[in-house]
Motif scaffolding. Sequence first.
Motif, PDB file in Angstrom:
ATOM      1  N   ASP A 153       1.215  -1.077  -0.036  1.00 18.28           N
ATOM      2  CA  ASP A 153      -0.108  -0.079   0.261  1.00 18.28           C
ATOM      3  C   ASP A 153       0.813   1.288  -0.277  1.00 18.28           C
ATOM      4  OD1 ASP A 153      -2.513  -1.138   0.008  1.00 18.28           O
ATOM      5  OD2 ASP A 153      -1.993  -1.405   1.926  1.00 18.28           O
ATOM      6  N   THR A 169      -3.800   3.841  -2.152  1.00 20.94           N
ATOM      7  CA  THR A 169      -4.036   2.201  -2.337  1.00 20.94           C
ATOM      8  C   THR A 169      -4.997   1.544  -1.188  1.00 20.94           C
ATOM      9  OG1 THR A 169      -2.628   1.049  -1.601  1.00 20.94           O
ATOM     10  CG2 THR A 169      -2.769   1.696  -4.080  1.00 20.94           C
ATOM     11  N   LYS A 170      -5.418   2.097  -0.266  1.00 21.40           N
ATOM     12  CA  LYS A 170      -6.329   2.523   0.870  1.00 21.40           C
ATOM     13  C   LYS A 170      -7.327   3.698   1.583  1.00 21.40           C
ATOM     14  CE  LYS A 170      -4.851   0.303   4.523  1.00 21.40           C
ATOM     15  NZ  LYS A 170      -4.424  -0.712   5.890  1.00 21.40           N
TER      16      LYS A 170
END
Length: 393
Positions: A153, A169-170
């Motif tokens: 991430d 990405t999170k």
Amino acid sequence: MPNGKRAIGTKWVYRNKKDEIGVVVRNKARLVALGYRQEEWIDDDEVYAPIARIEAIEIFLAFASYMGFIVYQMDVKSAFMYGTIDEEVYVSQPPSFVDPNHPNKVYKVVKALYGLHQAHRAWYATLSTFLEQSGYRRGTIDKTLFIKKDKNDIMLVQVYVDDIIFGSTKKSWCDEFEALMISNEFHGRTHLLSWITSQIERRCTLIETHKPLIKDEETADVDVHLYRLQVTPKTLHLKVMKRIFSKYGGANLDKKSTIGGCQFLGHRLISWQCKKQTIMATSTTKAEYVVVANCYRHVLWIQIQMLDYGFNFMNTRIYIDNESTICIVKNPVFHSKTKSIEIRHHFIMDAYEKQLIQVSKIHTNNSVADLLTKAFDNSRFQFLVVTIGMINS
């Protein structure tokens, strides 16, 4: 006022804030320091602050598109007022707000005011220190990029003065970042940054391919406020202002060639150039060689920039539509072709020897960079438009 010091004046700046249809929704007033009265090394020391390049933002968006994560934008309200200045600076009392009991007193500035030379630097120092203390790593190359990683991430924060774009990405990391900024009183509005990827409209923006731009003494002059790229602009020049076209020696006004190049990150176009060369090329090979050297300067910056993202894109492929130019890059012994080329362009040979780049032949008909420098008939224009659409799909 302390002895030996002087106060910097202030003024009010008023602005009517309008909505999307032009209706005034708010009246804003901001107190601004008269920075032009500051004296260097007395009222300010170092005032430089890094600012994100447009190409850096384009890389950010291209990377976000590739990774498939959402990008948000935050504009920090009164951002410069968060920066703490180190210099001893005094400002006069605001106009119409002078204390009648102490009219000669002044304010000592602790937080930066808009208009002060060091305001931008103070804001950047405050924000970067805060982000680094919060677990973000500042970019090695791009000092306005802040990164947080954990296994697969990644969280990216790009700062452009008082505008911040961020994505991860999170999704939870984005929520945490917004809450972190608010908790530190960096109050701002966060928006979902969306951009529309639409097909290029397939319409004809053509120009005569065999009619060069020449000096036109007969036609009427153009209002210089509409078009001013030369001393006596004519109607002919105004008509082709938005349609730059050239080839080797094709600019009939001065016989200089036009640089055209575009750089892709994967299949995503992120930067492009169209600029007249500053040198007079004595051959098509020399003109193409200068173009390739200019293109590699942009590629080199992208290669180094992507190291901050954790990607090594060395040995990048550069496409060239001139065989002689490829031969010179690979084998500099063609002295008859290179003796008139300035040394500053030869660094591309060193890059090839170190395997930082590859050079490959591309057929002229497939070179999308030609859209930046040449005129086309309808069929080839449509072909290149479709090609770019396929690359960016």
